[in-house]
Write a protein that holds these residues in place. Sequence first.
Motif, mmCIF file in Angstrom:
data_model
loop_
_atom_site.group_PDB
_atom_site.id
_atom_site.type_symbol
_atom_site.label_atom_id
_atom_site.label_comp_id
_atom_site.label_asym_id
_atom_site.label_seq_id
_atom_site.Cartn_x
_atom_site.Cartn_y
_atom_site.Cartn_z
ATOM 1 N N VAL A 23 0.822 -1.700 8.128
ATOM 2 C CA VAL A 23 -0.459 -1.007 8.296
ATOM 3 C C VAL A 23 -1.070 -1.494 9.599
ATOM 4 O O VAL A 23 -1.437 -2.670 9.699
ATOM 5 C CB VAL A 23 -1.423 -1.295 7.118
ATOM 6 C CG1 VAL A 23 -2.760 -0.616 7.343
ATOM 7 C CG2 VAL A 23 -0.807 -0.834 5.805
ATOM 8 N N PRO A 24 -1.173 -0.646 10.618
ATOM 9 C CA PRO A 24 -1.673 -1.095 11.921
ATOM 10 C C PRO A 24 -3.168 -1.404 11.948
ATOM 11 O O PRO A 24 -3.619 -2.155 12.809
ATOM 12 C CB PRO A 24 -1.337 0.068 12.859
ATOM 13 C CG PRO A 24 -1.271 1.260 11.963
ATOM 14 C CD PRO A 24 -0.735 0.760 10.655
ATOM 15 N N ARG A 25 -3.914 -0.844 10.999
ATOM 16 C CA ARG A 25 -5.358 -1.107 11.010
ATOM 17 C C ARG A 25 -5.946 -0.791 9.649
ATOM 18 O O ARG A 25 -5.675 0.252 9.077
ATOM 19 C CB ARG A 25 -6.035 -0.254 12.093
ATOM 20 C CG ARG A 25 -7.527 -0.535 12.287
ATOM 21 C CD ARG A 25 -8.006 0.056 13.615
ATOM 22 N NE ARG A 25 -7.784 1.489 13.662
ATOM 23 C CZ ARG A 25 -8.698 2.419 13.373
ATOM 24 N NH1 ARG A 25 -9.907 2.052 13.008
ATOM 25 N NH2 ARG A 25 -8.403 3.702 13.455
ATOM 26 N N ARG A 69 -10.550 4.894 0.024
ATOM 27 C CA ARG A 69 -9.800 6.139 -0.097
ATOM 28 C C ARG A 69 -10.304 7.160 0.923
ATOM 29 O O ARG A 69 -9.501 7.819 1.591
ATOM 30 C CB ARG A 69 -9.916 6.679 -1.524
ATOM 31 C CG ARG A 69 -9.511 8.137 -1.691
ATOM 32 C CD ARG A 69 -8.108 8.430 -1.165
ATOM 33 N NE ARG A 69 -7.082 7.891 -2.025
ATOM 34 C CZ ARG A 69 -5.779 7.995 -1.763
ATOM 35 N NH1 ARG A 69 -5.365 8.601 -0.658
ATOM 36 N NH2 ARG A 69 -4.885 7.472 -2.575
ATOM 37 N N ALA A 70 -11.619 7.258 1.073
ATOM 38 C CA ALA A 70 -12.185 8.202 2.041
ATOM 39 C C ALA A 70 -11.788 7.824 3.469
ATOM 40 O O ALA A 70 -11.419 8.685 4.274
ATOM 41 C CB ALA A 70 -13.708 8.242 1.900
ATOM 42 N N TRP A 71 -11.857 6.526 3.778
ATOM 43 C CA TRP A 71 -11.470 6.068 5.120
ATOM 44 C C TRP A 71 -9.993 6.319 5.356
ATOM 45 O O TRP A 71 -9.580 6.771 6.431
ATOM 46 C CB TRP A 71 -11.788 4.583 5.269
ATOM 47 C CG TRP A 71 -11.556 4.047 6.648
ATOM 48 C CD1 TRP A 71 -12.474 3.967 7.662
ATOM 49 C CD2 TRP A 71 -10.323 3.523 7.178
ATOM 50 N NE1 TRP A 71 -11.880 3.428 8.794
ATOM 51 C CE2 TRP A 71 -10.573 3.153 8.519
ATOM 52 C CE3 TRP A 71 -9.056 3.340 6.652
ATOM 53 C CZ2 TRP A 71 -9.577 2.605 9.342
ATOM 54 C CZ3 TRP A 71 -8.054 2.808 7.453
ATOM 55 C CH2 TRP A 71 -8.325 2.438 8.785
ATOM 56 N N TRP A 72 -9.172 6.026 4.373
ATOM 57 C CA TRP A 72 -7.713 6.168 4.488
ATOM 58 C C TRP A 72 -7.324 7.629 4.739
ATOM 59 O O TRP A 72 -6.502 7.929 5.607
ATOM 60 C CB TRP A 72 -7.072 5.651 3.212
ATOM 61 C CG TRP A 72 -5.569 5.635 3.231
ATOM 62 C CD1 TRP A 72 -4.739 6.539 2.639
ATOM 63 C CD2 TRP A 72 -4.722 4.659 3.846
ATOM 64 N NE1 TRP A 72 -3.434 6.195 2.843
ATOM 65 C CE2 TRP A 72 -3.390 5.043 3.591
ATOM 66 C CE3 TRP A 72 -4.962 3.501 4.584
ATOM 67 C CZ2 TRP A 72 -2.293 4.314 4.040
ATOM 68 C CZ3 TRP A 72 -3.878 2.760 5.038
ATOM 69 C CH2 TRP A 72 -2.570 3.174 4.774
ATOM 70 N N PRO A 89 -4.969 9.272 9.065
ATOM 71 C CA PRO A 89 -3.527 9.360 8.767
ATOM 72 C C PRO A 89 -2.656 8.596 9.754
ATOM 73 O O PRO A 89 -1.509 8.267 9.450
ATOM 74 C CB PRO A 89 -3.248 10.865 8.833
ATOM 75 C CG PRO A 89 -4.349 11.427 9.678
ATOM 76 C CD PRO A 89 -5.547 10.568 9.386
ATOM 77 N N GLU A 90 -3.206 8.264 10.923
ATOM 78 C CA GLU A 90 -2.416 7.559 11.933
ATOM 79 C C GLU A 90 -2.074 6.126 11.517
ATOM 80 O O GLU A 90 -1.174 5.504 12.111
ATOM 81 C CB GLU A 90 -3.146 7.542 13.278
ATOM 82 C CG GLU A 90 -4.365 6.633 13.359
ATOM 83 C CD GLU A 90 -5.630 7.213 12.766
ATOM 84 O OE1 GLU A 90 -6.695 6.555 12.862
ATOM 85 O OE2 GLU A 90 -5.562 8.343 12.211
ATOM 86 N N VAL A 91 -2.755 5.588 10.512
ATOM 87 C CA VAL A 91 -2.470 4.203 10.093
ATOM 88 C C VAL A 91 -1.579 4.157 8.854
ATOM 89 O O VAL A 91 -1.263 3.059 8.375
ATOM 90 C CB VAL A 91 -3.780 3.422 9.819
ATOM 91 C CG1 VAL A 91 -4.703 3.458 11.013
ATOM 92 C CG2 VAL A 91 -4.497 3.936 8.567
ATOM 93 N N HIS A 92 -1.158 5.293 8.354
ATOM 94 C CA HIS A 92 -0.338 5.309 7.145
ATOM 95 C C HIS A 92 1.055 4.761 7.441
ATOM 96 O O HIS A 92 1.600 4.975 8.538
ATOM 97 C CB HIS A 92 -0.225 6.731 6.603
ATOM 98 C CG HIS A 92 -1.531 7.288 6.124
ATOM 99 N ND1 HIS A 92 -1.628 8.491 5.467
ATOM 100 C CD2 HIS A 92 -2.800 6.804 6.199
ATOM 101 C CE1 HIS A 92 -2.896 8.736 5.177
ATOM 102 N NE2 HIS A 92 -3.630 7.718 5.607
#
Length: 319
Positions: free
Chosen positions: A164-166, A305-308, A312-315
Amino acid sequence: MQLELRHLQAVCEIAEAGSLGGAARRLGISQPALSAQLRRIERVTGGELFVRGRHGVEPTPLGQFVLAKARRVLHEMDALGADTRAMSTDDPLRLGCIMLVLLDGLLARTDLALSGREITVDLEDSVTALVRMLGAGRYDVIVYGEVNDHVVPLPGGVLARTLVPREPFCIRMSARHPLARHDDLELADLADEQWMTLVEDDDGGPEALIEACAKAGFVPSLRYRIIDRKMRHDLIAAGRAIALSQPTAPVVDGTVMRPLVGTPITGRIRLAWNRSSVSALQADVLYRAAAGSYLANIDNHPFHRAWWDAHPEVHPALD
């Protein structure tokens, strides 16, 4: 004299370290001994492999040629060792970890993915110790974190992949805290709080907290440093401290989790492994097991969950 694997390793270490002294420390030998070894290697290869440059020693054209061949040979030998070890289920896979939230689900998923191969697990409270033991062969694979821009240096022979990059660090506080009714928190509003310091003090976390608080106009009062999770949570629930926390941390009675406005402190989760003892296939299995464990905790708190979903770039890359 014929070239041996140790000679190829010495050449690669000199190139990576940029100096004979640095390479000697990595190899655990004296600098004069390494210099003498390099001269013997150069006699076999027929010329100088390194010259002194502006930034230490630099490979000559011949040195670049030898380096390319040496790295290929060493990579093949590492792959051979990892692949043969992967075929044997007699030796346990040694896992080191500090990511307690991630670890809770990782073991069950790894047990299933590795078809019953024995796994030994150690928990550490120091990223430096974790990485050092990986380099020394004490662990085959580790899971660790980095905070903000901090980068943990990895030893030679180790490969790494970012899971997870961030992720945004948030605040755990008592459910009775006056600020608990807010959906998110300004860091400046926490200036008078007693803070639970991070257990890991060499992953960039303390520096990131102090720097973020300084930008918010205060110096945090770092009062408690407690490893035991239940004791930490009891102190927070009693209103005696607040703490930074991963957003995937579990729900704990008497406490609430709140995100920080502007996400001033972020974390990064990485997986690293010894390429001589973990095959590419095993590394991918472990990566997917860790990703599944992380994703299973996304819904612990609605704000994450809302932030995630919005990032999508950190998935994890599971394709």
